[in-house]
Design an enzyme around this catalytic site. Sequence first.
Site, PDB file in Angstrom:
ATOM      1  CD1 TRP A 175      -2.237  -1.956   0.689  1.00 55.46           C
ATOM      2  CD2 TRP A 175      -2.700  -1.037   2.688  1.00 55.46           C
ATOM      3  NE1 TRP A 175      -3.250  -2.684   1.277  1.00 55.46           N
ATOM      4  CE2 TRP A 175      -3.548  -2.140   2.499  1.00 55.46           C
ATOM      5  CE3 TRP A 175      -2.802  -0.300   3.862  1.00 55.46           C
ATOM      6  CZ2 TRP A 175      -4.495  -2.527   3.446  1.00 55.46           C
ATOM      7  CZ3 TRP A 175      -3.734  -0.688   4.806  1.00 55.46           C
ATOM      8  CH2 TRP A 175      -4.576  -1.786   4.595  1.00 55.46           C
ATOM      9  NE  ARG A 179       3.153  13.575  -9.632  1.00 55.16           N
ATOM     10  CZ  ARG A 179       4.184  14.407  -9.718  1.00 55.16           C
ATOM     11  NH1 ARG A 179       4.562  15.129  -8.670  1.00 55.16           N
ATOM     12  NH2 ARG A 179       4.854  14.530 -10.843  1.00 55.16           N
ATOM     13  CD  GLN A 196       8.897   6.060  -3.577  1.00 57.11           C
ATOM     14  OE1 GLN A 196       9.703   5.530  -2.829  1.00 57.11           O
ATOM     15  NE2 GLN A 196       8.126   7.051  -3.184  1.00 57.11           N
ATOM     16  CG  HIS A 197       8.057  -0.777  -1.556  1.00 56.22           C
ATOM     17  ND1 HIS A 197       7.821  -0.856  -0.211  1.00 56.22           N
ATOM     18  CD2 HIS A 197       9.404  -0.968  -1.703  1.00 56.22           C
ATOM     19  CE1 HIS A 197       8.954  -1.089   0.436  1.00 56.22           C
ATOM     20  NE2 HIS A 197       9.927  -1.143  -0.445  1.00 56.22           N
ATOM     21  CB  ALA A 228      -0.835   6.937   2.926  1.00 58.01           C
ATOM     22  CD  GLU A 238       3.362  -0.793   2.713  1.00 57.21           C
ATOM     23  OE1 GLU A 238       2.897  -1.767   2.067  1.00 57.21           O
ATOM     24  OE2 GLU A 238       4.457  -0.253   2.437  1.00 57.21           O
ATOM     25  CD  GLU A 287       5.485  16.459  -5.410  1.00 56.20           C
ATOM     26  OE1 GLU A 287       5.315  16.606  -4.181  1.00 56.20           O
ATOM     27  OE2 GLU A 287       5.128  15.439  -6.021  1.00 56.20           O
ATOM     28  CG  HIS A 395      12.210   1.474   0.757  1.00 53.63           C
ATOM     29  ND1 HIS A 395      12.119   1.902  -0.557  1.00 53.63           N
ATOM     30  CD2 HIS A 395      10.954   1.576   1.273  1.00 53.63           C
ATOM     31  CE1 HIS A 395      10.860   2.239  -0.811  1.00 53.63           C
ATOM     32  NE2 HIS A 395      10.128   2.051   0.275  1.00 53.63           N
TER      33      HIS A 395
END
Length: 507
Positions: A175, A179, A196-197, A228, A238, A287, A395
């Site tokens: 999870w 964006r 990123q995962h 999140a 998660e 951002e 990570h």
Amino acid sequence: MSAHVDRNKIPRSYREYLALMKDMGELVEIDDEVDWNLEMGAIFRHAAETLAPMPVFNVVKDAAPGFRAADWGMGKSSHPGQPWRRLAVMMGLPPETPLMDIQAAYIEAKENGQAHPPRILDASEAPCKQNKWTGDQIDLNKIPAPLAHDGDGGRYLQTAGLNILQTPDGRWTNWSTNRAVIIDAQTMTGQWWPKQHNGMIWGMWREQKRDMPWACALGVSPVASTQAASRIPAWVDEYDMASALLDEPLDMVKCETSDILVPADAEIIIEGVVEYGTTEPEGPFGEYPGYLPDETTPFPRQKVTCVTFRDNPVLPMSIPGVPIDNCHVTMGFFISSDSVVALKKAGLPVIDGMYLFEAAILWFVIRVPTDWHERTGWTLDEFMNRLGNTFWTQHVGDTVTKILVVGEDIDPSDVQQVVWAFASRNHPTFTTYFFPELQAFGDGIESYHVARELAENRGTSLVVYACLENADRVGRPEKRVMSFEKNYPAPVKQKVLDNWERWGFTS
Ligand SMILES: Cc1cc2nc3c(=O)[nH]c(=O)nc-3n(C[C@H](O)[C@H](O)[C@H](O)COP(=O)(O)O)c2cc1C
Ligand SMILES: [Mn+2]
């Protein structure tokens, strides 16, 4: 530590959380029609930048009847003495809990709670299945997604939801919030960075030349929201962390068009596939460092196969910009908690730490105990080099390039104290450490990158600033701090405090 999570007080759904915010005066509902074209963004930003209550948009232009949108929460409050109440109560903590105590309580609850297998509901029992769009009914433009900033590449529908993905072997479900923007009525694209995962898992499907089943859950329960931005290691779900935080099973339900399980109480579920071999231009999007990046990147098409939603669904939003907004708090708080856990597990003498919100979460401030030297026998150089080499090879270390190490007397969440420690205790040469051989994922959204870095798409320079008073003279007495608290004998202080109001001072 003075605060402990009260699991009975944790709101069970996003709706319950919004109702609690309303009761606490932390929320304003706007019944006038607002325009998704910059107006929602302007309201959101003005509210964040003035510490006003969270906006809820009850009527949005062009949205399907009943659809609403809201600040997803956890931002800073202007309530006197309770700046972090929107975060604290989400975890069943008293509203006045200081930030570092919220962190300690959150870590304690996650570590001590147990992950329970999900309670899998039938579709008929799941609130997120009250309504369903399939085939030609699917029209993402009818969901009140904002064109959030002037300059954004489109209407960002996913800024505060959970992307839910499984590895092809089904052994890991991730999870995360990444964006995504509307391309057309049934297509989106978003960030799928390989580090990123979500990007890592997509890479596994791409290797097999297959489309990847994907779901996005928007408006999830507080315990799910805490995950999140979580940065736990790969191959750890998660879901387990959210369930451990509650020490209960979560209600989950199967998607209509895949086997992915989604939180049953979510406001909106978008189901689809991330396609093999297609791309769309993604970005820019304003951002969290406070700037609009000027590039677009090709990312895969996310083809939507079904949308289900609750009656009168609420789309949660995070519209980042200059600090402090809900993006700084959510991302900063949860990633800093995972960072502290990771550093402690690696055996480093760390008390706690925070990605300072006022610094747009670009400074990770780590607090270490005064006796770190006795505990470890390390010199300062050894300690700082171990710290950088441990953090930036995991990570968890990928989103920040500057670490400030402070002593036990500094609250890492207090900008005033941190700035003072940095200014007066860091030696620009002898206690500043660079790590040229390492790289963070740093994607250039800060404003300091030089053209060469951006052209090579390299991570940025990594630096640890030791802001420790006894930095180069371990074992020698520390300089005395000239403050009311630290410099005066107890009877003198007591006398001052006892007479304070009588003398006419009011605070
Ligand atoms: C409101 C919010 C928005 C975010 N947006 C993005 C994003 O667009 N892209 C991204 O790579 N990470 C984004 N993040 C950060 C990731 O969620 C975070 O790095 C997380 O660790 C990723 O999950 P993973 O560890 O499972 O990869 C966002 C976080 C929050 C709280
Ligand atoms: Mn993950």
